[in-house]
Motif scaffolding. Structure first.
Motif, PDB file in Angstrom:
ATOM      1  N   THR A 119       0.828  -1.195   0.000  1.00 24.80           N
ATOM      2  CA  THR A 119       0.000   0.000   0.000  1.00 24.80           C
ATOM      3  C   THR A 119       0.868   1.254   0.000  1.00 24.80           C
ATOM      4  O   THR A 119       0.559   2.226  -0.698  1.00 24.80           O
ATOM      5  CB  THR A 119      -0.913   0.034   1.242  1.00 24.80           C
ATOM      6  OG1 THR A 119      -1.487  -1.247   1.417  1.00 24.80           O
ATOM      7  CG2 THR A 119      -1.988   1.072   1.084  1.00 24.80           C
ATOM      8  N   ILE A 151       3.814   1.553  -1.298  1.00 24.26           N
ATOM      9  CA  ILE A 151       4.346   1.708  -2.649  1.00 24.26           C
ATOM     10  C   ILE A 151       3.279   2.256  -3.588  1.00 24.26           C
ATOM     11  O   ILE A 151       3.536   3.149  -4.398  1.00 24.26           O
ATOM     12  CB  ILE A 151       4.868   0.359  -3.182  1.00 24.26           C
ATOM     13  CG1 ILE A 151       6.054  -0.125  -2.356  1.00 24.26           C
ATOM     14  CG2 ILE A 151       5.241   0.456  -4.637  1.00 24.26           C
ATOM     15  CD1 ILE A 151       7.317   0.651  -2.592  1.00 24.26           C
ATOM     16  N   GLU A 152       2.059   1.727  -3.485  1.00 24.49           N
ATOM     17  CA  GLU A 152       0.998   2.223  -4.363  1.00 24.49           C
ATOM     18  C   GLU A 152       0.716   3.695  -4.099  1.00 24.49           C
ATOM     19  O   GLU A 152       0.487   4.466  -5.030  1.00 24.49           O
ATOM     20  CB  GLU A 152      -0.284   1.409  -4.138  1.00 24.49           C
ATOM     21  CG  GLU A 152      -0.264   0.060  -4.830  1.00 24.49           C
ATOM     22  CD  GLU A 152      -1.417  -0.810  -4.384  1.00 24.49           C
ATOM     23  OE1 GLU A 152      -1.455  -1.971  -4.823  1.00 24.49           O
ATOM     24  OE2 GLU A 152      -2.269  -0.340  -3.596  1.00 24.49           O
ATOM     25  N   THR A 153       0.717   4.087  -2.822  1.00 24.46           N
ATOM     26  CA  THR A 153       0.470   5.492  -2.510  1.00 24.46           C
ATOM     27  C   THR A 153       1.571   6.369  -3.083  1.00 24.46           C
ATOM     28  O   THR A 153       1.295   7.398  -3.702  1.00 24.46           O
ATOM     29  CB  THR A 153       0.411   5.701  -0.983  1.00 24.46           C
ATOM     30  OG1 THR A 153      -0.425   4.713  -0.413  1.00 24.46           O
ATOM     31  CG2 THR A 153      -0.124   7.072  -0.657  1.00 24.46           C
ATOM     32  N   SER A 176      11.091   3.251   1.386  1.00 19.95           N
ATOM     33  CA  SER A 176       9.824   3.782   0.868  1.00 19.95           C
ATOM     34  C   SER A 176       8.911   4.205   1.999  1.00 19.95           C
ATOM     35  O   SER A 176       8.270   5.256   1.925  1.00 19.95           O
ATOM     36  CB  SER A 176       9.100   2.756   0.011  1.00 19.95           C
ATOM     37  OG  SER A 176       9.876   1.626  -0.157  1.00 19.95           O
ATOM     38  N   LEU A 226       7.612   8.023   2.476  1.00 23.34           N
ATOM     39  CA  LEU A 226       6.201   8.415   2.507  1.00 23.34           C
ATOM     40  C   LEU A 226       5.897   9.221   3.770  1.00 23.34           C
ATOM     41  O   LEU A 226       5.245  10.265   3.723  1.00 23.34           O
ATOM     42  CB  LEU A 226       5.305   7.167   2.454  1.00 23.34           C
ATOM     43  CG  LEU A 226       3.799   7.453   2.402  1.00 23.34           C
ATOM     44  CD1 LEU A 226       3.446   8.223   1.146  1.00 23.34           C
ATOM     45  CD2 LEU A 226       3.005   6.171   2.478  1.00 23.34           C
ATOM     46  N   VAL A 276      -5.515   9.859  -2.879  1.00 24.86           N
ATOM     47  CA  VAL A 276      -5.610   8.689  -2.014  1.00 24.86           C
ATOM     48  C   VAL A 276      -7.040   8.184  -1.938  1.00 24.86           C
ATOM     49  O   VAL A 276      -7.308   6.979  -2.034  1.00 24.86           O
ATOM     50  CB  VAL A 276      -5.076   9.032  -0.606  1.00 24.86           C
ATOM     51  CG1 VAL A 276      -5.470   7.971   0.381  1.00 24.86           C
ATOM     52  CG2 VAL A 276      -3.566   9.164  -0.637  1.00 24.86           C
ATOM     53  N   ASN A 320      -7.911   6.373  -5.143  1.00 24.82           N
ATOM     54  CA  ASN A 320      -7.313   5.035  -5.202  1.00 24.82           C
ATOM     55  C   ASN A 320      -8.041   4.065  -4.295  1.00 24.82           C
ATOM     56  O   ASN A 320      -8.232   2.900  -4.635  1.00 24.82           O
ATOM     57  CB  ASN A 320      -5.835   5.106  -4.801  1.00 24.82           C
ATOM     58  CG  ASN A 320      -4.985   5.573  -5.964  1.00 24.82           C
ATOM     59  OD1 ASN A 320      -5.433   5.589  -7.094  1.00 24.82           O
ATOM     60  ND2 ASN A 320      -3.767   5.978  -5.684  1.00 24.82           N
ATOM     61  N   LYS A 363      -9.894   0.637  -5.415  1.00 29.34           N
ATOM     62  CA  LYS A 363      -9.580  -0.668  -4.816  1.00 29.34           C
ATOM     63  C   LYS A 363     -10.849  -1.364  -4.356  1.00 29.34           C
ATOM     64  O   LYS A 363     -11.046  -2.552  -4.635  1.00 29.34           O
ATOM     65  CB  LYS A 363      -8.657  -0.460  -3.615  1.00 29.34           C
ATOM     66  CG  LYS A 363      -7.262  -0.904  -3.852  1.00 29.34           C
ATOM     67  CD  LYS A 363      -6.634  -1.493  -2.613  1.00 29.34           C
ATOM     68  CE  LYS A 363      -5.234  -1.958  -2.946  1.00 29.34           C
ATOM     69  NZ  LYS A 363      -4.267  -1.455  -1.985  1.00 29.34           N
TER      70      LYS A 363
END
Lengths: 319, 256, 407
Positions: free
Chosen positions: A130, A132-134, C26, C30, C384, C387, C391
């Motif tokens: 998630t 990575i997708e964000t 990552s 973020l 967000v 997405n 999903k």
């Protein structure tokens, strides 16, 4: 009675067929239109891009193509008063930066993919996926903003400790960091698919020979997935070559000279296209199409080379 | 202390195996003798492959798999907590039902095991690979194309490559899970001849659903049915004078 | 042999460590990015931001006649140096503007204050709401000295208390509102989908329903797929070269505008829409089509009444993906729509989208990082949410498809 029914039925069928023909024509048109855009784009960039080289540019004279592609200085002379443009140094910088970004993003991306696909427990895998997708869905301008607000400061402080005067942090290093950050999600998600599709039998075969889990991952799994992983790298570098707004905020707008020093300011082909776009006209405006043309050629040649290497990789044996 | 006594190569005592709630192996007791071919036969789903995988702890890879009992190998219970599984697998090799060569060159496939063990010297590796390919009766066919991708070989050649790969580790035991079921008759017979040669150097345990194969190549045979070891003995005796009625029923083809 | 095991273990440990470290890069990135956006941008996030103009505007106004005086007490806690006028129900405070000049800011306006809505003397009829953070420049009275901001908030409050009528007052809105860019972005979404969906869905229908697989269809698909490899800035150049002149000649536009931007975005989105629609068309079982044709429907009816409705969730996903892309696109729009930040938006006039607004501000001197971060927060939030919806849609669609297969 049956005759009337047959007549109505025949009329209906004929009408239906005509409707079908019309609709098919419409759909065909939309498909042709969609497919033609690539030709339109390439065509228009070519036409507009070549114009400064073959027209008089309102009295300034045509731009020399050879100098444009090999020259070291963006513009010799005053803006709007000179035709001595060149992007040669920017071509080198663009390729250098894209290569460095890949160098940084590729191992991180592939290892993250390995971790998510094979090593992490399921809940952690889900979380990381998630994440990575964000990251993948964050628009590039936000990365540029982040670069401008955070990375520039870090690079500036870094260069100060080395006693190097950097242009407020705008540097090759800043661009590379931002582009790597943007490429990692792409590389990770594509590599993850490739890694997960490695045949279990091969993994079992390796373990049965007395290899450790880690040895199996690095010697067999990654080797088996190398085709997909290489595709991930190609897409990653494609993104790095084409990124514009994010780069323009952290590059520094260098006007001349190639530099490979990480802390020097720089320009890429894309950042040159955006430079000063808000108040510009005349040749300074048209020349951006030429830069775009050079960019497309660079991307095309890079893709060609990388795909050729990819085909070789399939046959070369890997330790 | 993790020690147990073993006469042959393996001594399996009171082995019980569970996949979650389902019990797949029930109170198995079985010796594996040195330099002999032991065949495991029985109808589909009787647990023979599962049993084979307990010998090199490949069942560990299956989630929810629980093992009770002891398997004695080289004086130690291999299911003890202190066992080095990697070391075990180096001495107990495995060949799978479907050939699974790595997507690398023939040379790299065979050299894989030794390289994982830390062997780096070029000449040593060359020696090991050549000998393993010779012992696997494959060398003559591939000696000019060692750098070619292993996937370019035929099915039978790939399987012999997998055998060479296992042999390169100098194991003590080779486990084979229906190694010829995916191959044509000519390739099958080549591998059967190979097995008879190999038993001079290694101890072999082979799972087969082909009774003629068991008769042709094995010295000892174990008959499994629904997770239980029904009968174990010399191959010729088991096939000509089976002691258990179920054994006789299976051999004469009344079921399976 | 034992030595080798130890060496292997050390090598393995090293490889495992760098694998773990890489994976958390990552996660860390973020968190840092979101943290940065929040720390810089959250305090500017309020309802005013979305409804206000970007440019700070000055007004001269007077009180509507027959509005009663407030004579009220404040309903919230006012700070130390805030001065309050009970008669008029307004609180003022001394502050500094971005250039460091002393200004008088409105701190609070009571709900019953006669100053809550004032009459714009310039235009006449439109009432203006007096909002917190506006700068009060001067208040003029009848037969009383004008209170100038130069003399401070306390002086102004005293002057207010001393008078029951106001002749006129001059104030300045804060500006920095993004209403214009938000409206532009919404227009862009509407028009882009208007252009892209019919063409994209039509092309997908042609490729999947009407045309037979052949070298020709493969060529078309390749041509469409190649579009995905083109950097967005190149699309911008195309928009500049084709769509801007097109709209300029057909409408009263004078340069980049919403229509040219929407057309450019539509081209960018075509491959995504076509690919996603084709995938959802493929999933529709052939039995549906056969049944419809057997009942005497023609291909068109079959497509519109049977196939498309079944493919609807996929097309919806494509639309949401497209919206996400539209909201985030910057490089192409710099050329195709321009970078003029405007408050009055027309379809053919100059304006800019939220993403380009950020770029325009960040390439200004000085760069406005706070407002940029706030806009970025809004954009990321929208992305967000989109997405998430996609999903949920695809998992539910998948369940329905799998559930249906069991019938």
């Amino acid at each position: 009675m049956p005759n009337t029914n047959v007549l109505i039925h025949k009329q209906n069928t004929a009408r239906k067929r005509r409707v079908d023909q019309i609709m098919k024509a419409i759909f065909t048109f939309t498909a042709l239109l969609s497919a033609s855009f690539i030709i339109i784009i390439v065509g228009i960039i070519f036409v507009q891009g070549f114009r400064p080289f073959i027209t008089d540019n309102h009295g300034l004279g045509p731009v020399n193509l050879w100098r444009f592609v090999t020259g070291d200085v963006w513009l010799i002379g005053n803006t709007f008063a000179s035709n001595l443009y060149s992007v040669g140094y920017a071509i080198v910088s663009t390729l250098f930066i894209a290569f460095l970004s890949l160098l940084l993003a590729f191992p991180i991306g592939v290892l993250t993919a390995l971790f998510i696909a094979k090593i992490a427990p399921k809940p952690l895998s889900k979380v990381l996926r998630t994440v990575i997708e964000t990251l993948a869905s964050i628009p590039s301008i936000v990365y540029g903003l982040f670069g401008s607000g955070v990375i520039l400061q870090i690079v500036y402080d870094l260069s100060a400790t080395f006693g190097y005067q950097s242009k407020g942090g705008n540097s090759i290093l800043a661009v590379v960091l931002v582009l790597s950050l943007m490429s990692i999600p792409t590389i990770t998600s594509i590599s993850e698919v490739a890694i997960r599709s490695v045949d279990k039998a091969i993994i079992h075969g390796s373990l049965a020979l007395g290899a450790s889990q880690t040895q199996t991952h690095f010697k067999v799994v990654l080797a088996s997935a190398k085709s997909g992983i290489f595709t991930a790298a190609i897409l990653g570098i494609g993104r790095a070559l084409g990124e514009a707004t994010a780069v323009s905020l952290v590059a520094g707008g260098r006007r001349s000279g190639v530099s490979f020093h990480l802390l020097d300011s720089t320009s890429t082909l894309t950042s040159l296209m955006l430079e000063g776009i808000k108040e510009t006209t005349g040749l300074d405006y048209d020349i951006r199409f030429s830069v775009g043309l050079v960019l497309m050629v660079v991307i095309f040649l890079t893709n060609l080379t990388l795909n050729a290497i990819k085909r070789r990789i399939g046959t070369v044996h890997v330790k | 202390m993790n020690s147990c006594s073993v006469e042959g190569v393996f001594q399996v005592e009171n082995l019980n195996l569970f996949y979650g709630e389902h019990q797949a192996l029930i109170q198995v007791n079985l010796p594996i003798e040195k330099n002999k071919v032991t065949a495991l036969i029985g109808p589909s789903g009787c647990g023979k492959s599962t049993f084979l995988r307990t010998l090199n702890r490949m069942n560990d890879l299956i989630p929810n798999c629980k093992v009770e009992g002891t398997i004695c190998y080289r004086g130690e219970n291999i299911y003890d907590k202190t066992t080095d599984v990697i070391d075990l697998r180096r001495k107990v090799g495995m060949v799978f039902q479907k050939p699974n060569p790595f997507p690398m060159s023939i040379f790299d496939n065979v050299a894989y095991g030794p390289r994982c063990q830390g062997v780096k010297e070029k000449n040593t590796l060359n020696q090991i690979v050549k000998q393993a390919l010779i012992d696997a009766a494959l060398y003559e066919e591939v000696k000019d194309r060692l750098k070619e991708n292993a996937l370019s070989l035929s099915g039978g050649q790939q399987q012999r490559l997998c055998i060479a790969r296992a042999i390169a580790m100098s194991p003590e035991v080779i486990l084979m899970d229906e190694p010829t079921s995916a191959l044509d008759p000519i390739a099958t017979s080549k591998i059967e001849d190979l097995i008879i040669e190999l038993k001079k150097q290694y101890s072999i345990v082979i799972v087969t659903h082909n009774m003629q194969q068991a008769l042709r190549i094995s010295d000892k045979t174990a008959f499994f049915l629904l997770g239980e070891l029904v009968e174990f003995g010399d191959t010729e005796t088991l096939f000509t004078h089976p002691k258990h009625p179920k054994t006789e029923a299976y051999i004469t083809g009344r079921f399976g | 042999m034992l030595n080798n095991r130890r060496i292997t273990k050390i090598k393995d440990f090293f490889l495992q460590t760098i694998t773990y470290l890489s994976s958390f890069v990552s996660l860390g990135a973020l968190l840092i990015i979101v943290g940065f956006l929040f720390s810089k941008g959250i305090h500017l996030l309020n309802i005013n931001l979305i409804t206000e103009n970007y440019l700070s505007t000055g007004f001269v106004a007077d009180v509507f006649p027959d509005t009663p005086l407030c004579n009220c007490e404040p309903t919230i806690e006012l700070g130390e140096n805030v001065y309050y006028s009970p008669k008029w129900g307004i609180a003022l405070v001394d502050s500094k503007d971005l250039l460091g000049k002393n200004v008088v800011e409105i701190e609070y306006v009571h709900a019953n204050s006669p100053l809550r809505q004032v009459n714009d003397k310039g235009i006449g009829i439109e009432p203006i709401r007096l909002r917190t953070d506006y700068d009060m420049i001067r208040i003029a009275f009848d037969a009383y000295p004008t209170a100038l901001s130069r003399f401070g908030a306390q002086n102004m409050i005293q002057a207010l208390e001393a008078n029951n009528t106001i002749r006129e007052m001059e104030f300045q809105t804060t500006g920095g509102g993004i209403r214009g860019s938000i409206i532009t972005t919404l227009y862009l979404i509407f028009f882009t989908l208007l252009f892209a969906l019919p063409i994209g869905i039509g092309a997908a229908i042609y490729l999947n329903e009407f045309a037979k697989p052949s070298r020709w269809t493969r060529l078309l698909r390749t041509a469409i797929e190649t579009l995905t490899g083109v950097p967005s800035i190149i699309y911008g150049l195309m928009g500049l070269a084709i769509f801007v002149p097109l709209t300029v000649s057909l409408t009263d536009a004078t340069g980049g505008n919403i229509l040219s931007g929407a057309m450019t975005l539509a081209v960018i989105l075509l491959p995504i829409i076509i690919r996603t629609t084709e995938e959802s068309l493929k999933v529709v079982p052939d039995d549906f089509r056969q049944a419809s044709l057997a009942l005497g429907a023609n291909a068109t009816q079959t497509t519109f009444k049977v196939v498309l409705p079944s493919a609807f969730p996929g097309i919806l996903s494509a639309t949401l993906l497209a919206i996400g892309r539209i909201v985030g696109e910057s490089a192409a729009l710099v050329f195709a729509i321009g970078t003029s930040i405007k408050d009055h938006i027309t379809v053919t006039g100059k304006s800019t989208s939220l993403a380009v607004h950020i770029w325009a501000m960040m390439t200004d001197e000085p760069a406005n990082i706070e407002l940029s971060a706030t806009i970025a927060l809004i954009i990321v939030f929208i992305t967000v949410i989109l997405n998430l919806v996609i999903k949920i849609l695809s998992t539910r669609y998948l369940k329905r498809k799998l559930g249906g297969a069991h019938e």
